[in-house]
Design a protein around this motif. Structure first.
Motif, PDB file in Angstrom:
ATOM      1  N   GLU A 251       0.832  -1.204   0.000  1.00  0.00           N
ATOM      2  CA  GLU A 251       0.000   0.000   0.000  1.00  0.00           C
ATOM      3  C   GLU A 251       0.864   1.250   0.000  1.00  0.00           C
ATOM      4  O   GLU A 251       0.558   2.229  -0.708  1.00  0.00           O
ATOM      5  CB  GLU A 251      -0.929  -0.004   1.210  1.00  0.00           C
ATOM      6  N   ALA A 252       1.930   1.223   0.781  1.00  0.00           N
ATOM      7  CA  ALA A 252       2.833   2.374   0.817  1.00  0.00           C
ATOM      8  C   ALA A 252       3.477   2.604  -0.551  1.00  0.00           C
ATOM      9  O   ALA A 252       3.575   3.745  -1.023  1.00  0.00           O
ATOM     10  CB  ALA A 252       3.911   2.154   1.874  1.00  0.00           C
ATOM     11  N   LYS A 253       3.889   1.535  -1.212  1.00  0.00           N
ATOM     12  CA  LYS A 253       4.525   1.668  -2.527  1.00  0.00           C
ATOM     13  C   LYS A 253       3.537   2.166  -3.576  1.00  0.00           C
ATOM     14  O   LYS A 253       3.913   2.864  -4.527  1.00  0.00           O
ATOM     15  CB  LYS A 253       5.127   0.322  -2.954  1.00  0.00           C
ATOM     16  N   GLN A 254       2.266   1.828  -3.408  1.00  0.00           N
ATOM     17  CA  GLN A 254       1.254   2.299  -4.352  1.00  0.00           C
ATOM     18  C   GLN A 254       0.836   3.738  -4.090  1.00  0.00           C
ATOM     19  O   GLN A 254       0.366   4.430  -5.001  1.00  0.00           O
ATOM     20  CB  GLN A 254       0.023   1.393  -4.281  1.00  0.00           C
ATOM     21  N   TYR A 267      14.862   7.680 -10.314  1.00  0.00           N
ATOM     22  CA  TYR A 267      13.513   7.729  -9.745  1.00  0.00           C
ATOM     23  C   TYR A 267      12.579   6.713 -10.390  1.00  0.00           C
ATOM     24  O   TYR A 267      11.872   5.980  -9.674  1.00  0.00           O
ATOM     25  CB  TYR A 267      12.939   9.144  -9.857  1.00  0.00           C
ATOM     26  N   PRO A 268      12.507   6.609 -11.710  1.00  0.00           N
ATOM     27  CA  PRO A 268      11.559   5.660 -12.309  1.00  0.00           C
ATOM     28  C   PRO A 268      11.837   4.204 -11.930  1.00  0.00           C
ATOM     29  O   PRO A 268      10.907   3.402 -11.835  1.00  0.00           O
ATOM     30  CB  PRO A 268      11.743   5.880 -13.819  1.00  0.00           C
ATOM     31  N   ASP A 269      13.085   3.864 -11.722  1.00  0.00           N
ATOM     32  CA  ASP A 269      13.455   2.469 -11.489  1.00  0.00           C
ATOM     33  C   ASP A 269      13.628   2.109 -10.025  1.00  0.00           C
ATOM     34  O   ASP A 269      13.326   0.982  -9.621  1.00  0.00           O
ATOM     35  CB  ASP A 269      14.763   2.152 -12.227  1.00  0.00           C
ATOM     36  N   TRP A 270      14.121   3.049  -9.213  1.00  0.00           N
ATOM     37  CA  TRP A 270      14.554   2.696  -7.872  1.00  0.00           C
ATOM     38  C   TRP A 270      13.785   3.370  -6.742  1.00  0.00           C
ATOM     39  O   TRP A 270      13.995   3.035  -5.569  1.00  0.00           O
ATOM     40  CB  TRP A 270      16.049   3.011  -7.713  1.00  0.00           C
ATOM     41  N   PHE A 271      12.898   4.295  -7.071  1.00  0.00           N
ATOM     42  CA  PHE A 271      12.182   4.982  -6.004  1.00  0.00           C
ATOM     43  C   PHE A 271      11.356   4.006  -5.172  1.00  0.00           C
ATOM     44  O   PHE A 271      11.339   4.084  -3.928  1.00  0.00           O
ATOM     45  CB  PHE A 271      11.287   6.087  -6.561  1.00  0.00           C
ATOM     46  N   LEU A 272      10.677   3.060  -5.807  1.00  0.00           N
ATOM     47  CA  LEU A 272       9.877   2.090  -5.056  1.00  0.00           C
ATOM     48  C   LEU A 272      10.759   1.221  -4.164  1.00  0.00           C
ATOM     49  O   LEU A 272      10.356   0.832  -3.065  1.00  0.00           O
ATOM     50  CB  LEU A 272       9.056   1.222  -6.014  1.00  0.00           C
ATOM     51  N   GLU A 273      11.967   0.929  -4.608  1.00  0.00           N
ATOM     52  CA  GLU A 273      12.895   0.169  -3.770  1.00  0.00           C
ATOM     53  C   GLU A 273      13.376   1.010  -2.593  1.00  0.00           C
ATOM     54  O   GLU A 273      13.607   0.490  -1.499  1.00  0.00           O
ATOM     55  CB  GLU A 273      14.064  -0.331  -4.603  1.00  0.00           C
ATOM     56  N   ASN A 274      13.537   2.319  -2.809  1.00  0.00           N
ATOM     57  CA  ASN A 274      13.865   3.220  -1.701  1.00  0.00           C
ATOM     58  C   ASN A 274      12.754   3.202  -0.660  1.00  0.00           C
ATOM     59  O   ASN A 274      13.018   3.171   0.555  1.00  0.00           O
ATOM     60  CB  ASN A 274      14.064   4.644  -2.198  1.00  0.00           C
ATOM     61  N   TYR A 279      10.714   1.611   4.574  1.00  0.00           N
ATOM     62  CA  TYR A 279       9.594   0.983   5.285  1.00  0.00           C
ATOM     63  C   TYR A 279      10.108  -0.104   6.224  1.00  0.00           C
ATOM     64  O   TYR A 279       9.724  -0.173   7.397  1.00  0.00           O
ATOM     65  CB  TYR A 279       8.615   0.397   4.277  1.00  0.00           C
ATOM     66  N   GLN A 280      10.983  -0.938   5.719  1.00  0.00           N
ATOM     67  CA  GLN A 280      11.515  -2.024   6.536  1.00  0.00           C
ATOM     68  C   GLN A 280      12.359  -1.481   7.695  1.00  0.00           C
ATOM     69  O   GLN A 280      12.316  -2.020   8.798  1.00  0.00           O
ATOM     70  CB  GLN A 280      12.302  -2.989   5.672  1.00  0.00           C
ATOM     71  N   TYR A 281      13.107  -0.416   7.431  1.00  0.00           N
ATOM     72  CA  TYR A 281      13.907   0.189   8.492  1.00  0.00           C
ATOM     73  C   TYR A 281      13.006   0.773   9.576  1.00  0.00           C
ATOM     74  O   TYR A 281      13.216   0.524  10.781  1.00  0.00           O
ATOM     75  CB  TYR A 281      14.798   1.269   7.909  1.00  0.00           C
ATOM     76  N   LEU A 282      12.016   1.563   9.174  1.00  0.00           N
ATOM     77  CA  LEU A 282      11.154   2.233  10.146  1.00  0.00           C
ATOM     78  C   LEU A 282      10.228   1.272  10.864  1.00  0.00           C
ATOM     79  O   LEU A 282       9.739   1.573  11.964  1.00  0.00           O
ATOM     80  CB  LEU A 282      10.336   3.321   9.453  1.00  0.00           C
ATOM     81  N   SER A 283       9.979   0.122  10.297  1.00  0.00           N
ATOM     82  CA  SER A 283       9.112  -0.873  10.942  1.00  0.00           C
ATOM     83  C   SER A 283       9.761  -1.495  12.163  1.00  0.00           C
ATOM     84  O   SER A 283       9.088  -2.053  13.024  1.00  0.00           O
ATOM     85  CB  SER A 283       8.738  -1.966   9.938  1.00  0.00           C
ATOM     86  N   VAL A 284      11.091  -1.385  12.245  1.00  0.00           N
ATOM     87  CA  VAL A 284      11.804  -1.982  13.380  1.00  0.00           C
ATOM     88  C   VAL A 284      12.565  -0.961  14.202  1.00  0.00           C
ATOM     89  O   VAL A 284      13.269  -1.315  15.148  1.00  0.00           O
ATOM     90  CB  VAL A 284      12.761  -3.098  12.899  1.00  0.00           C
ATOM     91  N   HIS A 285      12.486   0.333  13.840  1.00  0.00           N
ATOM     92  CA  HIS A 285      13.183   1.380  14.578  1.00  0.00           C
ATOM     93  C   HIS A 285      12.177   2.428  15.079  1.00  0.00           C
ATOM     94  O   HIS A 285      11.194   2.696  14.457  1.00  0.00           O
ATOM     95  CB  HIS A 285      14.218   2.084  13.700  1.00  0.00           C
TER      96      HIS A 285
END
Length: 285
Positions: A251-254, A267-274, A279-285
């Motif tokens: 949902e966040a990526k969308q 941006y077109p290729d890697w923004f979603l990976e950013n 998201y994974q970092y903030l989910s545990v910090h």
């Protein structure tokens, strides 16, 4: 601990942030070249990787050798500029795609790094890369042949041992992988520390320089440090809000978009990976 193959595949890095037209332009360039940044100061490029070279009356100060192929070309090219050998090689950080090839200069050079880089290298045992003989914690000064160079650890960011190389008189700063010029972060920001990354960029902003020489991509200005810091801050703010709102990663990526940066490389290729990395970092910090 990361392995050398993981680093080589995971850290192709920011220099590949190119659109199709730029790829064609890059392919048209020679594999290796030296570009003058200031008097006796050059940016050395091998394919998509770059290092800094300072020529002095008593020898050369160089940064990341990149690879045996790259360092061999550079050693021959430097003979056209000076009869003096390479006296110091400064590792920007421990990632193998930047510091392999140091054996080419091992006959004359002292190898320098942050102390954590040496510890990581001791564990990884990389090939064809001498261990640093001279390490430091915060800041190291090198004065050679009338040139003054400072290696500075500004905190954890893209790695836990990145250093910048500052030439105060020439007002040039060399920084690898953690300050791209008008480009998003590389893919999933592997091995990074996002919140500390932002703080490290603030410390770089306190340094006095004009020219930003990166480990990949176009040469920039000091302003680009602030621009990338604001990108990370904007990304972190939006992703943190998504996490607080209970959004799933998908949902966040969308949902999350940062139109201010849509024209940036990657941006077109890697923004979603950013987004995924944050998201994974903030989910545990």
């Amino acid at each position: 601990m990361r392995t050398l193959p993981q680093l080589l595949t995971g850290l192709l890095c920011i220099g590949m942030l190119l659109d199709p037209g730029a790829v064609s332009a890059q392919e048209a360039k020679p594999i290796d070249e030296l570009t003058k940044l200031a008097e006796d100061v050059f940016l050395f490029r091998h394919k998509a990787h770059q290092g800094l070279v300072v020529v002095t009356a008593d020898g050369v100060i160089a940064t990341d050798p990149i690879s045996v192929e790259a360092a061999t070309w550079l050693k021959a090219e430097l003979k056209k500029l000076t009869a003096k050998p390479v006296r110091y090689v400064i590792y920007s950080h421990d990632h193998a795609d930047h510091i392999a090839g140091g054996t080419v200069f091992a006959d004359t050079a002292v190898f320098v790094s942050h102390w954590r880089a040496r510890q990581d290298l001791l564990e990884k045992k990389p090939v064809e890369t001498p261990l640093p003989e001279l390490t430091f914690t915060d800041r190291l000064f090198i004065d050679l042949g009338g040139k003054h160079v400072e290696a500075i650890h500004v905190g954890r960011n893209h790695s836990d041992n990145s250093v910048v190389v500052l030439l105060p008189r020439e007002r040039v700063l060399f920084a690898v992988d953690f300050i791209p010029v008008e480009a998003v972060a590389y893919r999933r920001m592997r091995d990074s520390y996002p919140e500390e990354w932002i703080e490290s960029l603030k410390r770089v902003e306190q340094l006095d320089f004009d020219v930003l020489a990166p480990g990949h991509g176009p040469v920039g200005r000091k302003e680009h440090v602030r621009m990338f810091r604001e990108y990370l801050e904007d990304l972190m703010r939006e992703v943190r809000q998504a996490v607080l709102n209970g959004m799933s990663l998908e949902e966040a990526k969308q949902t999350i978009r940062l139109p201010k940066y849509e024209q940036w490389n990657g941006y077109p290729d890697w923004f979603l990976e950013n987004i995924e990395a944050m998201y994974q970092y903030l989910s545990v910090h």
